[in-house]
Design an enzyme around this catalytic site. Structure first.
Site, PDB file in Angstrom:
ATOM      1  N   ASP A  91      -9.780  63.364  78.767  1.00 61.23           N
ATOM      2  CA  ASP A  91     -10.517  64.356  79.557  1.00 61.23           C
ATOM      3  C   ASP A  91     -11.156  63.671  80.769  1.00 61.23           C
ATOM      4  O   ASP A  91     -11.039  64.121  81.905  1.00 61.23           O
ATOM      5  CB  ASP A  91     -11.575  64.971  78.631  1.00 61.23           C
ATOM      6  CG  ASP A  91     -12.653  65.748  79.353  1.00 61.23           C
ATOM      7  OD1 ASP A  91     -12.320  66.788  79.961  1.00 61.23           O
ATOM      8  OD2 ASP A  91     -13.822  65.331  79.305  1.00 61.23           O
TER       9      ASP A  91
ATOM     10  N   ASP B  39      -4.677  34.502  87.101  1.00 61.75           N
ATOM     11  CA  ASP B  39      -3.976  35.628  86.472  1.00 61.75           C
ATOM     12  C   ASP B  39      -4.054  36.896  87.316  1.00 61.75           C
ATOM     13  O   ASP B  39      -4.001  37.996  86.808  1.00 61.75           O
ATOM     14  CB  ASP B  39      -4.495  35.875  85.051  1.00 61.75           C
ATOM     15  CG  ASP B  39      -5.944  36.337  85.035  1.00 61.75           C
ATOM     16  OD1 ASP B  39      -6.631  36.164  86.069  1.00 61.75           O
ATOM     17  OD2 ASP B  39      -6.374  36.867  84.008  1.00 61.75           O
TER      18      ASP B  39
ATOM     19  N   HIS C 275      -6.480  71.381  83.941  1.00 64.97           N
ATOM     20  CA  HIS C 275      -7.264  70.274  83.369  1.00 64.97           C
ATOM     21  C   HIS C 275      -6.959  70.014  81.890  1.00 64.97           C
ATOM     22  O   HIS C 275      -6.593  68.889  81.530  1.00 64.97           O
ATOM     23  CB  HIS C 275      -8.757  70.504  83.620  1.00 64.97           C
ATOM     24  CG  HIS C 275      -9.646  69.611  82.836  1.00 64.97           C
ATOM     25  ND1 HIS C 275      -9.675  68.252  83.049  1.00 64.97           N
ATOM     26  CD2 HIS C 275     -10.498  69.865  81.813  1.00 64.97           C
ATOM     27  CE1 HIS C 275     -10.536  67.705  82.190  1.00 64.97           C
ATOM     28  NE2 HIS C 275     -11.039  68.663  81.431  1.00 64.97           N
TER      29      HIS C 275
ATOM     30  N   HIS D  39      -9.930  71.747  74.294  1.00 67.08           N
ATOM     31  CA  HIS D  39     -11.220  71.056  74.266  1.00 67.08           C
ATOM     32  C   HIS D  39     -12.334  71.732  75.074  1.00 67.08           C
ATOM     33  O   HIS D  39     -13.494  71.581  74.750  1.00 67.08           O
ATOM     34  CB  HIS D  39     -11.074  69.578  74.658  1.00 67.08           C
ATOM     35  CG  HIS D  39     -11.022  69.323  76.130  1.00 67.08           C
ATOM     36  ND1 HIS D  39      -9.848  69.282  76.833  1.00 67.08           N
ATOM     37  CD2 HIS D  39     -12.002  69.099  77.038  1.00 67.08           C
ATOM     38  CE1 HIS D  39     -10.111  69.035  78.101  1.00 67.08           C
ATOM     39  NE2 HIS D  39     -11.415  68.918  78.262  1.00 67.08           N
TER      40      HIS D  39
ATOM     41  N   GLU E 276     -16.749  75.763  75.176  1.00 67.58           N
ATOM     42  CA  GLU E 276     -17.778  75.484  76.162  1.00 67.58           C
ATOM     43  C   GLU E 276     -17.769  76.534  77.280  1.00 67.58           C
ATOM     44  O   GLU E 276     -18.812  76.999  77.707  1.00 67.58           O
ATOM     45  CB  GLU E 276     -17.515  74.083  76.747  1.00 67.58           C
ATOM     46  CG  GLU E 276     -18.396  73.684  77.893  1.00 67.58           C
ATOM     47  CD  GLU E 276     -19.606  72.887  77.430  1.00 67.58           C
ATOM     48  OE1 GLU E 276     -19.548  72.343  76.322  1.00 67.58           O
ATOM     49  OE2 GLU E 276     -20.577  72.833  78.195  1.00 67.58           O
ATOM     50  N   ASP E 277     -16.592  76.877  77.736  1.00 68.73           N
ATOM     51  CA  ASP E 277     -16.486  77.666  78.968  1.00 68.73           C
ATOM     52  C   ASP E 277     -16.077  79.114  78.763  1.00 68.73           C
ATOM     53  O   ASP E 277     -16.013  79.878  79.717  1.00 68.73           O
ATOM     54  CB  ASP E 277     -15.446  77.019  79.906  1.00 68.73           C
ATOM     55  CG  ASP E 277     -15.851  75.615  80.310  1.00 68.73           C
ATOM     56  OD1 ASP E 277     -17.043  75.301  80.187  1.00 68.73           O
ATOM     57  OD2 ASP E 277     -14.963  74.839  80.719  1.00 68.73           O
TER      58      ASP E 277
HETATM   59 MN    MN Z   1     -12.702  68.774  79.992  1.00 65.57          MN
END
Ligand code: MN
Length: 496
Positions: A137, A258, A47, A71, A75-76
């Protein structure tokens, strides 16, 4: 070892980036996420890698790609922002911290929606690069949405459609907006998506074949006139934007000219106008469909010449003519600005200017935080930012971006608070108009000023449409009220 996809994207699109640093960030992230598995069954590092690939393809500089790789680390995993700062510097750590904050709030209905908007805006104003990482992301998360349980799918898709895509639009990132919308469309409106898909698949194939021929003809005609086209390609409309347009035309796709368009990229602006002339000699243009967005760009900065012509065999085709820089800006908006700054082709001021509206939001958010009326003003923000916009000209040709149904007073305040406060009359398209008249896109508005006027008329609050105008009128009303109260209180002014 850094995956080949990432190495290629960096070398190809962000060649100034130091691959050794990218590699160090990749190894660090891979180690931090070790043992974590995504719902898709893949290793987690896939990811952040895909996020970084998207950022590299946007031709963004090294630090943004590094922040993209890192990123999800704080968090993880147990790694802290502090450690990232020590290893990769304060700039990268700042972006990663921004992303982490942004990820905390999830879309779950109105209240959260508003809250999330605020977070987005604050993050944007302090560092727009955070938003670019968030888009990359989100694009990868949307592409693997099938592995999530249905309610979560819908929430993420809806949030992308209602919050992310409009922001991408406001930042001029047409290509990113289109991708976000199309990936979400399928989950938010599955039946409508299926309808559009079935309807256009065949048409796109037929039209593309036809456009290739038309493109060849344009290329050789340009060459005869000494213009070497840099690129000529067909572009198919994104599904969601086609769906929105179809709704306006009673779902009749024949009225959408268009559906596919031919894009002609030429070296200079004068080549653009010359190309328009050559195209019109080949094919007759449809009345009222020639648009000069080069002389008058759209408010989000979009530039191109558009024309719709009766083409070979009676087919109606839209042709879009632009330079290479216009093309990149149309596709990647603010990201393209960044690229040009890196290349030294554009001053940092240009980026700052295009961020003006973000700065404005930041400013009033700060103000409303102080007086406690945050929620109320966020309601306005939602209306201001996402409702339909109209574009009104000043006598000197500047474009002012206003919400639908805005009045000359809104227009005055949008130019300058002094012009709003002192306005006493207006002319719309040179005709005298009332201050509460409705403005329409394309109007030219002129404000007549009374230099002796001290304060705005409190009655204006009843008809103005922008938060900006309301704030100014209200604050002058409050000031007047305070003065009046203070005079009534025992002891009078100044003793409290
Ligand atoms: Mn992410």
């Amino acid at each position: 070892m850094i995956p080949e996809r990432l190495a290629y994207a960096v070398k190809e699109f962000s060649p100034k980036s130091d691959l050794a640093v990218i590699e160090r960030a990749y190894d660090f992230a891979a180690k931090a996420h070790e043992g974590q598995v995504r719902r898709t069954g893949e290793a987690y590092i896939v990811h952040p890698t895909e996020t970084a690939v998207t950022l590299a393809k946007l031709r963004l500089p090294q630090n943004i790609i590094v922040a993209g790789l890192l990123h999800d680390v704080p968090e993880d995993t147990s790694v802290t922002i502090k450690e990232i700062e020590t290893l990769f510097g304060a700039d990268v750590a700042g972006m990663v911290a921004g992303i982490t904050k942004l990820g905390k709030i999830k879309y779950r209905g109105m209240e959260r929606y508003v809250e999330n908007l605020r977070k987005m805006f604050l993050a944007m104003a302090s560092d727009v690069r955070t938003i670019l990482i968030k888009f990359a992301d989100r694009l990868h998360n949307l592409s693997t949405l099938d592995s999530l349980p249905p309610p979560k799918r819908r929430r993420i898709a809806l949030e992308s459609l209602e919050i992310f895509a409009p922001i991408a639009n406001r930042l001029g990132m047409g290509e990113i907006q289109g991708r976000l919308e199309d990936l979400s469309f399928k989950y938010v409106f599955p039946q409508e998506y299926a309808w559009v898909e079935a309807l256009v698949k065949k048409r796109y194939v037929e039209k593309e074949r036809y456009l290739r021929k038309v493109g060849e003809r344009v290329r050789s005609e340009l060459a005869k006139n000494g213009i070497a086209a840099l690129d000529i390609h067909g572009r198919t409309k994104h599904y969601y934007s086609l769906y929105k347009k179809a709704l306006k035309h009673e779902r009749n796709l024949d009225k959408i000219y268009d559906l596919v368009a031919l894009r002609v990229i030429v070296p200079t602006i004068s080549d653009c106008y010359a190309t328009l002339g050559i195209v019109h000699q080949l094919w007759k243009p449809l009345k009222g469909r020639i648009k000069d967005y080069i002389a008058q760009p759209k408010p989000n900065g979009y530039q191109s010449l558009h024309t719709t012509v009766f083409c070979d065999g009676g087919e109606i085709v839209e042709i879009q003519i632009r330079t290479e820089q216009m093309h990149e800006e149309a596709e990647y908006g603010i990201a393209a600005h960044w690229h040009y700054v890196e290349e030294g082709k554009e001053s940092k001021n240009a980026v700052k200017e295009s961020l003006g509206w973000v700065k404005d939001l930041m400013k009033w958010q700060q103000e409303s935080l102080n007086d406690g009326s945050l929620l109320e003003s966020l309601e306005y923000a939602k209306v201001d930012v996402f409702s339909k916009r109209i574009f009104v000209f000043t006598p000197s040709g500047d474009v002012i971006d206003l919400p639908e149904d805005a009045t000359p007073v809104d227009f005055g305040y949008a130019i300058h608070s002094d012009i709003g406060n002192k306005c006493s009359g207006a002319r719309i398209n040179s005709v005298v108009a009332k201050l509460d008249a409705k403005l329409y896109s394309g109007d030219m508005c002129e404000i007549i000023i009374d230099k002796n006027r001290k304060a705005p008329n409190p009655d204006w609050i009843k008809f103005v449409k922008t938060r900006h105008a309301k704030d100014h009128i209200r604050s002058s009303m409050n000031a007047a009220q305070r003065g009046w109260l203070e005079n009534l209180l025992p002891g009078g002014k100044g003793k409290n």
